[in-house]
Design a protein around this motif. Structure first.
Motif, short mmCIF file in Angstrom:
data_model
loop_
_atom_site.label_atom_id
_atom_site.label_comp_id
_atom_site.label_asym_id
_atom_site.label_seq_id
_atom_site.Cartn_x
_atom_site.Cartn_y
_atom_site.Cartn_z
N ILE A 31 -7.58 -3.35 -7.23
CA ILE A 31 -8.13 -3.00 -5.92
C ILE A 31 -9.60 -3.39 -5.81
CG2 ILE A 31 -9.01 -0.63 -6.28
CD1 ILE A 31 -7.34 0.15 -3.77
N LEU A 48 -7.56 3.75 0.95
CA LEU A 48 -6.74 4.22 -0.16
C LEU A 48 -6.51 5.71 0.03
CD1 LEU A 48 -5.39 4.03 -3.00
CD2 LEU A 48 -7.67 4.43 -3.98
N VAL A 98 -11.74 6.00 0.62
CA VAL A 98 -10.78 6.73 -0.20
C VAL A 98 -10.62 8.15 0.34
CG1 VAL A 98 -10.19 7.52 -2.52
CG2 VAL A 98 -11.51 5.41 -2.23
#
Length: 260
Positions: A31, A48, A98
Protein backbone atom coordinates in the motif's frame (compact mmCIF):
# COMPACT_ATOMS: atom_id res chain seq x y z
CA UNK A 1 -13.73 9.66 -13.28
CA UNK A 2 -10.54 7.64 -12.91
CA UNK A 3 -10.27 4.36 -11.05
CA UNK A 4 -9.97 4.98 -7.32
CA UNK A 5 -9.87 2.25 -4.71
CA UNK A 6 -10.88 1.62 -1.11
CA UNK A 7 -9.12 -1.21 0.76
CA UNK A 8 -10.86 -3.10 3.57
CA UNK A 9 -8.87 -5.08 6.14
CA UNK A 10 -9.78 -6.55 9.53
CA UNK A 11 -8.75 -9.08 12.15
CA UNK A 12 -5.04 -8.22 12.32
CA UNK A 13 -4.74 -10.06 15.68
CA UNK A 14 -1.55 -8.23 16.64
CA UNK A 15 -1.39 -10.10 19.95
CA UNK A 16 -0.21 -13.02 17.80
CA UNK A 17 1.89 -10.98 15.39
CA UNK A 18 4.37 -13.86 15.00
CA UNK A 19 1.80 -15.63 12.82
CA UNK A 20 1.10 -12.73 10.46
CA UNK A 21 4.17 -10.47 10.61
CA UNK A 22 5.38 -11.30 7.09
CA UNK A 23 1.95 -11.02 5.45
CA UNK A 24 1.29 -7.73 7.26
CA UNK A 25 4.68 -6.36 6.21
CA UNK A 26 3.93 -7.30 2.59
CA UNK A 27 0.58 -5.50 2.83
CA UNK A 28 2.09 -2.34 4.33
CA UNK A 29 4.84 -2.31 1.71
CA UNK A 30 2.29 -2.84 -1.07
CA UNK A 31 0.00 0.00 0.00
CA UNK A 32 3.06 2.24 0.42
CA UNK A 33 3.98 1.57 -3.20
CA UNK A 34 7.18 -0.32 -2.39
CA UNK A 35 6.07 -3.48 -4.21
CA UNK A 36 5.57 -3.33 -8.02
CA UNK A 37 1.90 -3.47 -8.97
CA UNK A 38 0.82 -4.37 -12.51
CA UNK A 39 -2.32 -2.19 -12.42
CA UNK A 40 -0.88 0.49 -10.09
CA UNK A 41 -3.78 -0.11 -7.70
CA UNK A 42 -1.72 0.84 -4.66
CA UNK A 43 -1.08 4.33 -6.06
CA UNK A 44 -4.84 4.89 -6.44
CA UNK A 45 -5.95 3.85 -2.94
CA UNK A 46 -7.82 6.79 -1.39
CA UNK A 47 -9.03 5.14 1.82
CA UNK A 48 -8.12 2.21 4.04
CA UNK A 49 -10.85 0.96 6.37
CA UNK A 50 -9.67 -1.27 9.23
CA UNK A 51 -12.87 -3.05 10.31
CA UNK A 52 -12.07 -4.11 13.87
CA UNK A 53 -10.24 -6.77 15.89
CA UNK A 54 -6.88 -5.19 15.23
CA UNK A 55 -5.46 -6.19 18.60
CA UNK A 56 -6.89 -9.69 18.83
CA UNK A 57 -9.43 -12.15 17.41
CA UNK A 58 -10.75 -14.41 20.15
CA UNK A 59 -13.29 -17.10 19.28
CA UNK A 60 -13.20 -19.21 22.43
CA UNK A 61 -15.45 -18.22 25.34
CA UNK A 62 -13.81 -16.67 28.39
CA UNK A 63 -14.54 -18.67 31.52
CA UNK A 64 -16.69 -16.69 33.97
CA UNK A 65 -14.96 -15.65 37.16
CA UNK A 66 -15.68 -13.32 40.07
CA UNK A 67 -12.04 -12.26 40.17
CA UNK A 68 -10.15 -10.14 37.67
CA UNK A 69 -6.79 -11.69 38.59
CA UNK A 70 -7.12 -14.27 35.82
CA UNK A 71 -7.02 -11.48 33.24
CA UNK A 72 -3.93 -9.71 34.50
CA UNK A 73 -1.65 -11.86 32.40
CA UNK A 74 -3.36 -10.56 29.26
CA UNK A 75 -2.77 -6.89 29.96
CA UNK A 76 0.89 -6.69 28.88
CA UNK A 77 0.00 -8.52 25.65
CA UNK A 78 -2.84 -6.12 24.90
CA UNK A 79 -0.68 -3.09 25.67
CA UNK A 80 2.06 -4.34 23.39
CA UNK A 81 -0.43 -5.05 20.60
CA UNK A 82 -1.80 -1.49 20.88
CA UNK A 83 1.75 -0.10 20.63
CA UNK A 84 2.32 -2.28 17.58
CA UNK A 85 -0.95 -1.10 16.04
CA UNK A 86 0.18 2.50 16.59
CA UNK A 87 3.43 1.77 14.71
CA UNK A 88 1.55 0.13 11.82
CA UNK A 89 -0.90 3.06 11.62
CA UNK A 90 2.04 5.47 11.61
CA UNK A 91 3.23 3.92 8.34
CA UNK A 92 -0.22 3.61 6.77
CA UNK A 93 -1.39 7.14 7.63
CA UNK A 94 1.52 8.58 5.67
CA UNK A 95 0.25 7.16 2.37
CA UNK A 96 -3.58 7.35 2.55
CA UNK A 97 -6.56 8.16 4.77
CA UNK A 98 -7.08 5.45 7.37
CA UNK A 99 -10.32 4.78 9.30
CA UNK A 100 -9.85 2.57 12.38
CA UNK A 101 -12.98 0.85 13.68
CA UNK A 102 -13.10 -1.00 17.01
CA UNK A 103 -14.04 -4.67 17.00
CA UNK A 104 -15.49 -7.08 19.53
CA UNK A 105 -12.08 -7.80 21.08
CA UNK A 106 -10.49 -4.36 20.78
CA UNK A 107 -10.02 -1.99 23.75
CA UNK A 108 -13.36 -0.19 23.41
CA UNK A 109 -16.79 -0.54 25.01
CA UNK A 110 -18.26 -4.00 24.45
CA UNK A 111 -21.89 -3.12 23.72
CA UNK A 112 -23.06 -1.71 20.39
CA UNK A 113 -22.63 0.89 19.05
CA UNK A 114 -18.94 0.84 19.93
CA UNK A 115 -17.23 4.17 20.46
CA UNK A 116 -13.98 5.02 18.63
CA UNK A 117 -10.81 3.79 20.29
CA UNK A 118 -9.27 6.60 22.33
CA UNK A 119 -6.66 8.72 20.56
CA UNK A 120 -4.34 8.47 23.59
CA UNK A 121 -3.62 4.88 22.56
CA UNK A 122 -1.99 6.12 19.34
CA UNK A 123 0.59 8.77 20.35
CA UNK A 124 2.73 8.28 17.23
CA UNK A 125 0.14 8.04 14.47
CA UNK A 126 -2.40 10.53 15.85
CA UNK A 127 -0.25 13.43 14.61
CA UNK A 128 -1.47 12.66 11.08
CA UNK A 129 -4.84 14.17 10.16
CA UNK A 130 -5.30 11.26 7.75
CA UNK A 131 -5.88 8.92 10.72
CA UNK A 132 -9.49 8.70 11.89
CA UNK A 133 -10.73 6.76 14.91
CA UNK A 134 -14.33 5.91 14.04
CA UNK A 135 -17.25 4.04 15.58
CA UNK A 136 -18.73 0.60 14.94
CA UNK A 137 -21.07 0.55 13.00
CA UNK A 138 -19.47 3.13 10.72
CA UNK A 139 -20.85 5.28 7.93
CA UNK A 140 -18.95 7.61 5.61
CA UNK A 141 -18.99 9.09 2.13
CA UNK A 142 -16.11 8.41 -0.24
CA UNK A 143 -16.06 9.85 -3.73
CA UNK A 144 -19.80 10.53 -3.60
CA UNK A 145 -20.59 6.96 -2.52
CA UNK A 146 -22.16 6.15 0.85
CA UNK A 147 -20.25 3.35 2.62
CA UNK A 148 -21.80 1.65 5.64
CA UNK A 149 -20.80 -1.39 7.68
CA UNK A 150 -19.81 -3.02 10.95
CA UNK A 151 -17.01 -5.09 12.46
CA UNK A 152 -18.99 -8.31 12.46
CA UNK A 153 -20.90 -8.68 15.74
CA UNK A 154 -24.44 -8.10 14.38
CA UNK A 155 -23.92 -10.47 11.44
CA UNK A 156 -22.30 -13.22 13.54
CA UNK A 157 -25.15 -12.92 16.05
CA UNK A 158 -27.81 -13.25 13.36
CA UNK A 159 -26.08 -16.32 11.87
CA UNK A 160 -26.35 -18.02 15.26
CA UNK A 161 -30.11 -17.59 15.54
CA UNK A 162 -31.57 -18.25 12.09
CA UNK A 163 -31.27 -20.43 9.00
CA UNK A 164 -29.47 -17.80 6.90
CA UNK A 165 -26.17 -19.47 6.05
CA UNK A 166 -23.73 -16.79 4.83
CA UNK A 167 -22.68 -13.29 5.97
CA UNK A 168 -23.49 -11.89 2.51
CA UNK A 169 -27.08 -13.16 2.77
CA UNK A 170 -27.34 -11.61 6.24
CA UNK A 171 -26.18 -8.26 4.84
CA UNK A 172 -28.74 -8.48 2.03
CA UNK A 173 -31.52 -9.20 4.52
CA UNK A 174 -30.40 -6.38 6.82
CA UNK A 175 -30.66 -4.11 3.80
CA UNK A 176 -34.22 -5.33 3.12
CA UNK A 177 -35.14 -4.97 6.79
CA UNK A 178 -33.53 -1.49 6.88
CA UNK A 179 -31.87 -2.45 10.15
CA UNK A 180 -28.21 -3.23 10.86
CA UNK A 181 -28.70 -5.11 14.15
CA UNK A 182 -32.19 -6.64 14.40
CA UNK A 183 -31.16 -9.03 17.23
CA UNK A 184 -30.24 -6.15 19.58
CA UNK A 185 -30.89 -5.91 22.49
CA UNK A 186 -32.27 -9.47 22.83
CA UNK A 187 -29.10 -11.43 22.05
CA UNK A 188 -26.71 -8.65 21.06
CA UNK A 189 -25.72 -6.17 23.75
CA UNK A 190 -26.51 -2.57 22.87
CA UNK A 191 -26.84 0.78 24.57
CA UNK A 192 -30.44 1.46 25.71
CA UNK A 193 -31.73 4.05 23.28
CA UNK A 194 -35.25 5.19 24.11
CA UNK A 195 -36.17 7.87 21.60
CA UNK A 196 -34.34 6.68 18.48
CA UNK A 197 -32.69 3.55 17.07
CA UNK A 198 -29.17 4.19 15.71
CA UNK A 199 -29.17 0.88 13.83
CA UNK A 200 -31.99 1.84 11.45
CA UNK A 201 -30.75 2.23 7.87
CA UNK A 202 -32.51 5.46 6.89
CA UNK A 203 -31.06 5.83 3.40
CA UNK A 204 -29.77 3.17 1.05
CA UNK A 205 -25.95 2.94 0.94
CA UNK A 206 -23.91 2.26 -2.18
CA UNK A 207 -21.57 -0.10 -0.31
CA UNK A 208 -22.35 -2.26 2.73
CA UNK A 209 -19.65 -4.32 4.44
CA UNK A 210 -19.09 -6.65 7.37
CA UNK A 211 -15.70 -7.43 8.90
CA UNK A 212 -14.08 -10.41 10.62
CA UNK A 213 -15.61 -13.21 8.59
CA UNK A 214 -14.07 -16.56 7.72
CA UNK A 215 -13.72 -15.85 3.99
CA UNK A 216 -14.11 -13.18 1.33
CA UNK A 217 -17.45 -12.88 -0.41
CA UNK A 218 -19.21 -10.18 -2.38
CA UNK A 219 -22.50 -9.60 -4.14
CA UNK A 220 -24.20 -6.86 -6.14
CA UNK A 221 -27.88 -6.42 -5.29
CA UNK A 222 -30.53 -4.20 -6.85
CA UNK A 223 -33.54 -2.65 -5.13
CA UNK A 224 -37.06 -2.13 -6.39
CA UNK A 225 -36.35 1.52 -7.10
CA UNK A 226 -33.19 0.84 -9.06
CA UNK A 227 -30.74 1.09 -6.15
CA UNK A 228 -27.49 -0.79 -6.68
CA UNK A 229 -25.60 -1.88 -3.58
CA UNK A 230 -22.26 -3.67 -3.35
CA UNK A 231 -22.16 -6.10 -0.40
CA UNK A 232 -18.74 -7.14 0.96
CA UNK A 233 -17.75 -9.81 3.48
CA UNK A 234 -14.20 -9.03 4.67
CA UNK A 235 -12.08 -12.01 5.83
CA UNK A 236 -9.93 -11.99 8.95
CA UNK A 237 -6.43 -11.04 7.86
CA UNK A 238 -4.79 -13.13 10.60
CA UNK A 239 -6.22 -16.38 9.23
CA UNK A 240 -6.47 -15.60 5.49
CA UNK A 241 -3.83 -12.89 4.77
CA UNK A 242 -6.48 -11.42 2.48
CA UNK A 243 -7.92 -7.91 2.03
CA UNK A 244 -10.89 -6.66 -0.01
CA UNK A 245 -10.41 -4.01 -2.69
CA UNK A 246 -13.28 -1.90 -3.99
CA UNK A 247 -13.21 0.14 -7.20
CA UNK A 248 -15.23 3.30 -6.53
CA UNK A 249 -15.81 3.89 -10.23
CA UNK A 250 -17.28 0.51 -11.15
CA UNK A 251 -18.23 -0.92 -7.70
CA UNK A 252 -16.19 -3.98 -8.67
CA UNK A 253 -14.79 -5.75 -5.60
CA UNK A 254 -12.16 -8.47 -5.38
CA UNK A 255 -9.81 -10.05 -2.83
CA UNK A 256 -6.05 -9.64 -2.73
CA UNK A 257 -3.99 -12.19 -0.82
CA UNK A 258 -0.60 -11.62 0.80
CA UNK A 259 0.22 -15.24 1.53
CA UNK A 260 3.86 -16.26 1.52
Amino acid sequence: MEDLFVVFICGLDLVHIEKTSLALRLFVNWIAGLIPDVDDVSTKVVRLIIAGNSTRTVHEKIKPTISLTSRRNEMPEVMESVKLLDSVLLELAQVCDVDVMPGEHDPSNHIMPQQPMHHCMFPKSIVFKSLNQVSNPYECEIGGLKVFGNSGQPVTNILGFCEISTPIDVLENCLKWSHMAPTAPDTLGCYPFYESDPFIIESCPHVMFVGNQSSFDTKLVEGEDGQVVRLISIPEFASTSTVAILNLKTLECYPMSFTT
